[in-house]
Design an enzyme around this catalytic site. Structure first.
Site, mmCIF file in Angstrom:
data_model
loop_
_atom_site.group_PDB
_atom_site.id
_atom_site.type_symbol
_atom_site.label_atom_id
_atom_site.label_comp_id
_atom_site.label_asym_id
_atom_site.label_seq_id
_atom_site.Cartn_x
_atom_site.Cartn_y
_atom_site.Cartn_z
ATOM 1 N N ASN A 5 1.954 -4.839 -5.762
ATOM 2 C CA ASN A 5 1.970 -6.135 -5.089
ATOM 3 C C ASN A 5 3.299 -6.842 -5.334
ATOM 4 O O ASN A 5 3.612 -7.209 -6.465
ATOM 5 C CB ASN A 5 0.819 -6.996 -5.603
ATOM 6 C CG ASN A 5 -0.533 -6.414 -5.238
ATOM 7 O OD1 ASN A 5 -1.089 -6.738 -4.207
ATOM 8 N ND2 ASN A 5 -1.051 -5.522 -6.078
ATOM 9 N N ARG A 61 -15.803 -3.628 -4.532
ATOM 10 C CA ARG A 61 -14.470 -4.223 -4.617
ATOM 11 C C ARG A 61 -14.382 -5.155 -5.823
ATOM 12 O O ARG A 61 -15.273 -5.968 -6.057
ATOM 13 C CB ARG A 61 -14.140 -4.999 -3.341
ATOM 14 C CG ARG A 61 -14.076 -4.156 -2.096
ATOM 15 C CD ARG A 61 -13.966 -5.023 -0.851
ATOM 16 N NE ARG A 61 -15.138 -5.879 -0.694
ATOM 17 C CZ ARG A 61 -15.251 -6.816 0.248
ATOM 18 N NH1 ARG A 61 -14.252 -6.997 1.112
ATOM 19 N NH2 ARG A 61 -16.338 -7.549 0.337
ATOM 20 N N GLU A 92 -1.914 0.211 -5.898
ATOM 21 C CA GLU A 92 -1.078 -0.662 -5.081
ATOM 22 C C GLU A 92 0.024 -1.266 -5.948
ATOM 23 O O GLU A 92 -0.116 -1.356 -7.168
ATOM 24 C CB GLU A 92 -1.889 -1.798 -4.445
ATOM 25 C CG GLU A 92 -2.896 -1.365 -3.405
ATOM 26 C CD GLU A 92 -3.554 -2.551 -2.704
ATOM 27 O OE1 GLU A 92 -3.026 -3.685 -2.814
ATOM 28 O OE2 GLU A 92 -4.588 -2.339 -2.050
ATOM 29 N N LYS A 117 0.830 -1.207 0.000
ATOM 30 C CA LYS A 117 0.000 0.000 0.000
ATOM 31 C C LYS A 117 0.867 1.260 0.000
ATOM 32 O O LYS A 117 0.529 2.245 -0.656
ATOM 33 C CB LYS A 117 -0.917 0.017 1.226
ATOM 34 C CG LYS A 117 -1.709 -1.253 1.478
ATOM 35 C CD LYS A 117 -2.721 -1.525 0.406
ATOM 36 C CE LYS A 117 -3.719 -2.615 0.818
ATOM 37 N NZ LYS A 117 -3.112 -3.944 1.043
ATOM 38 N N LYS A 149 -8.612 1.576 4.098
ATOM 39 C CA LYS A 149 -8.175 0.178 4.181
ATOM 40 C C LYS A 149 -6.944 0.057 5.067
ATOM 41 O O LYS A 149 -6.194 1.028 5.249
ATOM 42 C CB LYS A 149 -7.883 -0.388 2.784
ATOM 43 C CG LYS A 149 -6.891 0.406 1.945
ATOM 44 C CD LYS A 149 -6.848 -0.145 0.509
ATOM 45 C CE LYS A 149 -5.974 0.709 -0.390
ATOM 46 N NZ LYS A 149 -5.967 0.222 -1.792
ATOM 47 N N ASP A 165 -1.537 -2.603 -9.402
ATOM 48 C CA ASP A 165 -2.987 -2.443 -9.426
ATOM 49 C C ASP A 165 -3.319 -1.035 -9.904
ATOM 50 O O ASP A 165 -2.838 -0.051 -9.325
ATOM 51 C CB ASP A 165 -3.589 -2.676 -8.042
ATOM 52 C CG ASP A 165 -3.597 -4.149 -7.660
ATOM 53 O OD1 ASP A 165 -3.254 -4.982 -8.524
ATOM 54 O OD2 ASP A 165 -3.935 -4.458 -6.505
ATOM 55 N N ARG A 188 -10.334 -6.815 -12.858
ATOM 56 C CA ARG A 188 -11.191 -7.489 -11.875
ATOM 57 C C ARG A 188 -12.387 -6.578 -11.605
ATOM 58 O O ARG A 188 -12.250 -5.540 -10.974
ATOM 59 C CB ARG A 188 -10.375 -7.789 -10.622
ATOM 60 C CG ARG A 188 -9.217 -8.761 -10.917
ATOM 61 C CD ARG A 188 -8.116 -8.695 -9.906
ATOM 62 N NE ARG A 188 -7.513 -7.381 -9.867
ATOM 63 C CZ ARG A 188 -6.630 -6.988 -8.935
ATOM 64 N NH1 ARG A 188 -6.278 -7.807 -7.979
ATOM 65 N NH2 ARG A 188 -6.117 -5.783 -8.982
ATOM 66 N N ARG A 231 -4.961 -5.584 -12.901
ATOM 67 C CA ARG A 231 -3.704 -6.142 -12.426
ATOM 68 C C ARG A 231 -2.743 -6.233 -13.612
ATOM 69 O O ARG A 231 -2.986 -6.949 -14.572
ATOM 70 C CB ARG A 231 -3.943 -7.513 -11.804
ATOM 71 C CG ARG A 231 -2.690 -8.337 -11.531
ATOM 72 C CD ARG A 231 -1.719 -7.695 -10.539
ATOM 73 N NE ARG A 231 -2.339 -7.366 -9.274
ATOM 74 C CZ ARG A 231 -2.557 -8.236 -8.287
ATOM 75 N NH1 ARG A 231 -2.242 -9.497 -8.441
ATOM 76 N NH2 ARG A 231 -3.092 -7.814 -7.149
#
Length: 313
Positions: free
Chosen positions: A284, A234, A282, A126, A161, A274, A226, A211
């Site tokens: 990852n 979400r 984000e 994050k 979050k 992301d 997604r 992604r």
């Protein structure tokens, strides 16, 4: 030349092979004739300053009724292993951090660890995106309820979050004046003991949370969008999102070009960006996913691209 490839992962017996990116990597390594070795978190140790692991020979196959076989465990120095795939899922808790310390010792002894243990330790998924302010929406990370409420009052709609979640867990969409704000912040802040991240809400989430997979700083040419379903905001697949493969946009490629050189510098060889709309949300680094879905949609072999890169070095 065949390599010894060890994987650090969550229990292989519990994975869903149709969607598991680590399994795709193991299948590709097996196809190339590499010797596979398996370990979980409890199998790591330090002996007199050297990294050791209780390793089990592993074979894998594309068979939903029985996708793996494990041999007898044996304690070995990780210096004897050519490559370690560090694929333990979050949370990045104290035990995860200790894992990276063991893996860093293995790396110093000549084992190639993917991703670099220091990068896993330093690059919170994050927080790391804030290294690229030109790519993100307004963002605040704080333990102070008043500051977070002021951020919400300024931007009206926001996402809240935790810093250590995954799969959409603990994420709230909130608007200024929402009567649940105080309760949400109490849950996330835990009495001021935990940081919370607030991001300006991006309406383009309705078109999907993309992604983008990066290998040695270069993007795979397709993203997995997604897409939230029903009344859910979400897009995470674990939260019921629908995955759809799409080509990268010019903006996606620009974001990748901004982030890629820093990934290479930090030894982060397989990473998932992301992106919602035009914004990076984000980065990852621990165990990014999406390989199986993109391979199936576009007939590519992303794990093959990764192993091309590993073998080239």
């Amino acid at each position: 030349m065949p390599l010894s490839v060890a994987v650090l992962m969550d229990p292989i017996r519990a994975i869903k092979i149709a969607k598991d990116t680590t399994f795709a990597m193991l299948l590709e390594a097996s196809r190339r004739g590499h010797a596979l070795l398996y370990m979980e978190q409890g199998d790591l140790a330090l002996r007199d300053g050297q990294a050791w692991a209780r390793l089990r020979p592993l074979t894998v196959r594309e068979d939903p009724s029985g996708w793996f076989t494990l041999g007898e465990p044996q304690w070995r120095p990780l210096a004897e292993v050519d490559v370690v795939l560090a694929r333990k899922d979050p949370p990045v808790d104290a035990q995860f951090i200790y894992d990276t310390m063991v893996l860093e010792r293995a790396q110093r002894a000549g084992c190639k660890v993917v991703n670099d243990p220091r990068g896993l330790r330093d690059c919170n998924e994050k927080v790391f995106s804030l290294d690229f302010p030109q790519c993100i929406v307004p963002t605040l990370i704080s333990r102070d309820r008043g500051e977070l409420k002021a951020f919400l009052a300024e931007h009206r709609d926001a996402i809240l979050k935790p810093l250590d979640g995954m799969g959409g867990q603990g994420i709230f969409k909130v608007s200024a004046g929402d009567s649940n704000v105080n309760s949400m912040l109490e849950t996330l802040l835990d009495g001021g003991r935990r940081f919370t991240i607030a991001q300006k809400f991006i309406p383009e989430i309705s078109a999907g949370d993309k992604r983008i997979l990066m290998i040695d700083g270069e993007p795979v040419p397709y993203a997995l969008a997604r897409i939230p379903q029903g009344d859910e905001f979400r897009g995470n697949l674990a939260a019921g999102g629908h995955g759809e493969g799409i080509p990268l946009s010019d903006r996606d490629r620009w974001i990748a070009s901004q982030v890629g050189p820093e990934l290479v510098r930090r030894g982060l060889r397989f990473v998932g960006l992301d992106v919602i709309g035009d914004y990076l949300t984000e980065i990852n680094v621990t165990s990014p996913t999406g390989v199986r879905e993109l391979d199936a949609r576009f007939g590519i072999n992303i794990a093959g691209l990764l192993f091309d890169a590993i073998e080239a070095r």
